[in-house]
Design a protein around this motif. Structure first.
Motif, PDB file in Angstrom:
ATOM      1  N   THR A   1       0.853  -1.178   0.000  1.00  0.00           N
ATOM      2  CA  THR A   1       0.000   0.000   0.000  1.00  0.00           C
ATOM      3  C   THR A   1       0.892   1.232   0.000  1.00  0.00           C
ATOM      4  OG1 THR A   1      -0.114  -0.029   2.403  1.00  0.00           O
ATOM      5  CG2 THR A   1      -1.891  -1.125   1.226  1.00  0.00           C
ATOM      6  N   THR A   2       0.524   2.152  -0.818  1.00  0.00           N
ATOM      7  CA  THR A   2       1.264   3.399  -0.899  1.00  0.00           C
ATOM      8  C   THR A   2       0.406   4.470  -0.263  1.00  0.00           C
ATOM      9  OG1 THR A   2       2.295   2.693  -2.948  1.00  0.00           O
ATOM     10  CG2 THR A   2       2.326   5.038  -2.486  1.00  0.00           C
ATOM     11  N   SER A   3       0.980   5.177   0.695  1.00  0.00           N
ATOM     12  CA  SER A   3       0.257   6.286   1.307  1.00  0.00           C
ATOM     13  C   SER A   3       0.306   7.475   0.364  1.00  0.00           C
ATOM     14  CB  SER A   3       0.899   6.658   2.643  1.00  0.00           C
ATOM     15  OG  SER A   3       0.773   5.601   3.542  1.00  0.00           O
ATOM     16  N   ARG A   4      -0.810   8.154   0.265  1.00  0.00           N
ATOM     17  CA  ARG A   4      -0.925   9.327  -0.606  1.00  0.00           C
ATOM     18  C   ARG A   4      -1.370  10.531   0.213  1.00  0.00           C
ATOM     19  NH1 ARG A   4       1.381   8.548  -5.501  1.00  0.00           N
ATOM     20  NH2 ARG A   4       1.214   6.366  -6.026  1.00  0.00           N
ATOM     21  N   HIS A   5      -0.844  11.685  -0.131  1.00  0.00           N
ATOM     22  CA  HIS A   5      -1.237  12.912   0.554  1.00  0.00           C
ATOM     23  C   HIS A   5      -2.649  13.296   0.101  1.00  0.00           C
ATOM     24  CE1 HIS A   5      -1.333  17.119   1.761  1.00  0.00           C
ATOM     25  NE2 HIS A   5      -0.471  16.733   2.695  1.00  0.00           N
ATOM     26  N   PRO A   6      -3.526  13.682   1.045  1.00  0.00           N
ATOM     27  CA  PRO A   6      -4.917  13.980   0.677  1.00  0.00           C
ATOM     28  C   PRO A   6      -5.089  15.204  -0.223  1.00  0.00           C
ATOM     29  CG  PRO A   6      -4.520  14.513   2.991  1.00  0.00           C
ATOM     30  CD  PRO A   6      -3.290  13.814   2.481  1.00  0.00           C
ATOM     31  N   VAL A   7      -4.150  16.127  -0.212  1.00  0.00           N
ATOM     32  CA  VAL A   7      -4.272  17.328  -1.045  1.00  0.00           C
ATOM     33  C   VAL A   7      -3.582  17.129  -2.394  1.00  0.00           C
ATOM     34  CG1 VAL A   7      -3.729  19.793  -1.253  1.00  0.00           C
ATOM     35  CG2 VAL A   7      -4.494  18.851   0.941  1.00  0.00           C
ATOM     36  N   SER A   8      -2.309  16.730  -2.376  1.00  0.00           N
ATOM     37  CA  SER A   8      -1.532  16.634  -3.621  1.00  0.00           C
ATOM     38  C   SER A   8      -1.719  15.309  -4.343  1.00  0.00           C
ATOM     39  CB  SER A   8      -0.041  16.822  -3.325  1.00  0.00           C
ATOM     40  OG  SER A   8       0.454  15.701  -2.586  1.00  0.00           O
ATOM     41  N   GLY A   9      -2.063  14.256  -3.603  1.00  0.00           N
ATOM     42  CA  GLY A   9      -2.144  12.928  -4.195  1.00  0.00           C
ATOM     43  C   GLY A   9      -0.780  12.278  -4.364  1.00  0.00           C
ATOM     44  N   LEU A  10       0.289  12.966  -3.942  1.00  0.00           N
ATOM     45  CA  LEU A  10       1.636  12.416  -4.071  1.00  0.00           C
ATOM     46  C   LEU A  10       1.873  11.335  -3.019  1.00  0.00           C
ATOM     47  CD1 LEU A  10       3.755  15.657  -4.631  1.00  0.00           C
ATOM     48  CD2 LEU A  10       2.931  14.041  -6.350  1.00  0.00           C
ATOM     49  N   GLU A  11       2.772  10.415  -3.334  1.00  0.00           N
ATOM     50  CA  GLU A  11       3.192   9.400  -2.373  1.00  0.00           C
ATOM     51  C   GLU A  11       3.813  10.095  -1.162  1.00  0.00           C
ATOM     52  OE1 GLU A  11       6.350   5.673  -2.055  1.00  0.00           O
ATOM     53  OE2 GLU A  11       6.392   6.954  -3.824  1.00  0.00           O
ATOM     54  N   THR A  12       3.518   9.577   0.032  1.00  0.00           N
ATOM     55  CA  THR A  12       4.163  10.083   1.240  1.00  0.00           C
ATOM     56  C   THR A  12       5.053   8.992   1.828  1.00  0.00           C
ATOM     57  OG1 THR A  12       2.299   9.451   2.653  1.00  0.00           O
ATOM     58  CG2 THR A  12       2.315  11.708   1.795  1.00  0.00           C
ATOM     59  N   ILE A  13       6.191   9.419   2.347  1.00  0.00           N
ATOM     60  CA  ILE A  13       7.164   8.495   2.920  1.00  0.00           C
ATOM     61  C   ILE A  13       7.732   9.091   4.208  1.00  0.00           C
ATOM     62  CG2 ILE A  13       7.814   7.503   0.673  1.00  0.00           C
ATOM     63  CD1 ILE A  13      10.430   9.249   0.920  1.00  0.00           C
ATOM     64  N   PRO A  14       8.297   8.236   5.060  1.00  0.00           N
ATOM     65  CA  PRO A  14       8.997   8.774   6.229  1.00  0.00           C
ATOM     66  C   PRO A  14      10.374   9.292   5.824  1.00  0.00           C
ATOM     67  CG  PRO A  14       8.976   6.377   6.281  1.00  0.00           C
ATOM     68  CD  PRO A  14       8.184   6.789   5.083  1.00  0.00           C
ATOM     69  N   LEU A  15      10.809  10.350   6.473  1.00  0.00           N
ATOM     70  CA  LEU A  15      12.127  10.940   6.256  1.00  0.00           C
ATOM     71  C   LEU A  15      12.609  11.406   7.626  1.00  0.00           C
ATOM     72  CD1 LEU A  15      13.318  13.358   3.533  1.00  0.00           C
ATOM     73  CD2 LEU A  15      13.475  14.071   5.919  1.00  0.00           C
ATOM     74  N   ALA A  16      13.899  11.289   7.877  1.00  0.00           N
ATOM     75  CA  ALA A  16      14.456  11.742   9.150  1.00  0.00           C
ATOM     76  C   ALA A  16      15.702  12.572   8.907  1.00  0.00           C
ATOM     77  CB  ALA A  16      14.788  10.559  10.048  1.00  0.00           C
ATOM     78  N   VAL A  17      15.871  13.579   9.753  1.00  0.00           N
ATOM     79  CA  VAL A  17      17.099  14.358   9.777  1.00  0.00           C
ATOM     80  C   VAL A  17      17.774  14.038  11.103  1.00  0.00           C
ATOM     81  CG1 VAL A  17      18.138  16.659   9.755  1.00  0.00           C
ATOM     82  CG2 VAL A  17      16.100  16.195   8.364  1.00  0.00           C
ATOM     83  N   VAL A  18      19.022  13.577  11.008  1.00  0.00           N
ATOM     84  CA  VAL A  18      19.778  13.246  12.208  1.00  0.00           C
ATOM     85  C   VAL A  18      20.700  14.419  12.500  1.00  0.00           C
ATOM     86  CG1 VAL A  18      21.346  11.602  13.289  1.00  0.00           C
ATOM     87  CG2 VAL A  18      19.627  10.789  11.657  1.00  0.00           C
ATOM     88  N   SER A  19      20.418  15.069  13.639  1.00  0.00           N
ATOM     89  CA  SER A  19      21.100  16.301  14.001  1.00  0.00           C
ATOM     90  C   SER A  19      21.582  16.215  15.439  1.00  0.00           C
ATOM     91  CB  SER A  19      20.119  17.474  13.843  1.00  0.00           C
ATOM     92  OG  SER A  19      20.690  18.664  14.285  1.00  0.00           O
ATOM     93  N   ASP A  20      22.903  16.265  15.613  1.00  0.00           N
ATOM     94  CA  ASP A  20      23.483  16.283  16.955  1.00  0.00           C
ATOM     95  C   ASP A  20      22.970  15.118  17.806  1.00  0.00           C
ATOM     96  OD1 ASP A  20      25.344  17.424  18.631  1.00  0.00           O
ATOM     97  OD2 ASP A  20      23.908  18.823  19.544  1.00  0.00           O
ATOM     98  N   GLY A  21      22.903  13.939  17.190  1.00  0.00           N
ATOM     99  CA  GLY A  21      22.464  12.738  17.893  1.00  0.00           C
ATOM    100  C   GLY A  21      20.957  12.591  18.031  1.00  0.00           C
TER     101      GLY A  21
END
Length: 160
Positions: A31-51
């Motif tokens: 299953t691909t999650s889609r944004h309700p407004v844009s319809g684009l695929e949504t994915i998790p993303l993380a920024v690792v900053s200072d631990g």
């Protein structure tokens, strides 16, 4: 009649015997999650900053058309939401805020997956260009001021 019965018995024996892969679980549905407004695929993303790991859910703008539209005309963006623009091949990305009513932090990600530079709190509707300081593998847009609030800065790793 007897040959027909023999044939039917043989067919039943084959149908009832274990088949290759029998007992194996059916393939999981993807299953691909889609944004309700844009319809684009949504994915998790993380920024690792200072631990610390800062988690976001981002829309993925893959095609030239999706990238050209970006977050234009959007009036809402949650604090842990954003949009990522993969750059393939890597290039020196440049963005503007035409038709974008929200201030954004535009984060330029280098080929090594680390933040090169951040255009913080970009001015809504501005036609001024903001650019990467080198070749980008992706660009991340998050709500304006969020990078400073979280302590996100050049050199931090971006994982997605």
């Amino acid at each position: 009649m007897r040959p027909l019965l023999s044939l039917l018995a043989a067919a039943l024996a084959v149908a009832c015997s274990p088949q290759a892969g029998a007992g194996a679980a059916a393939p999981a549905e993807t299953t691909t999650s889609r944004h309700p407004v844009s319809g684009l695929e949504t994915i998790p993303l993380a920024v690792v900053s200072d631990g610390k790991r800062h988690a976001f859910t981002v829309e993925v703008a893959r095609t030239p058309q999706e990238q050209a539209r970006g977050l234009m005309f959007r009036t809402e963006l949650g604090p842990n939401e954003g949009m990522v623009f993969p750059r393939n091949p890597p290039d020196v990305a440049s963005f503007w805020m035409k038709n974008t009513p929200l201030p954004l932090d535009i984060i330029f990600i280098g080929e090594d997956g680390r933040i090169m530079n951040i255009a913080a709190n970009t001015v809504p509707y501005s036609l001024d260009s903001v650019s990467a300081v080198g070749l980008t593998s992706a660009v991340l847009e998050i709500p304006g001021g969020r990078a400073a609030e979280l302590g996100i800065e050049p050199g931090d790793a971006v994982e997605w």
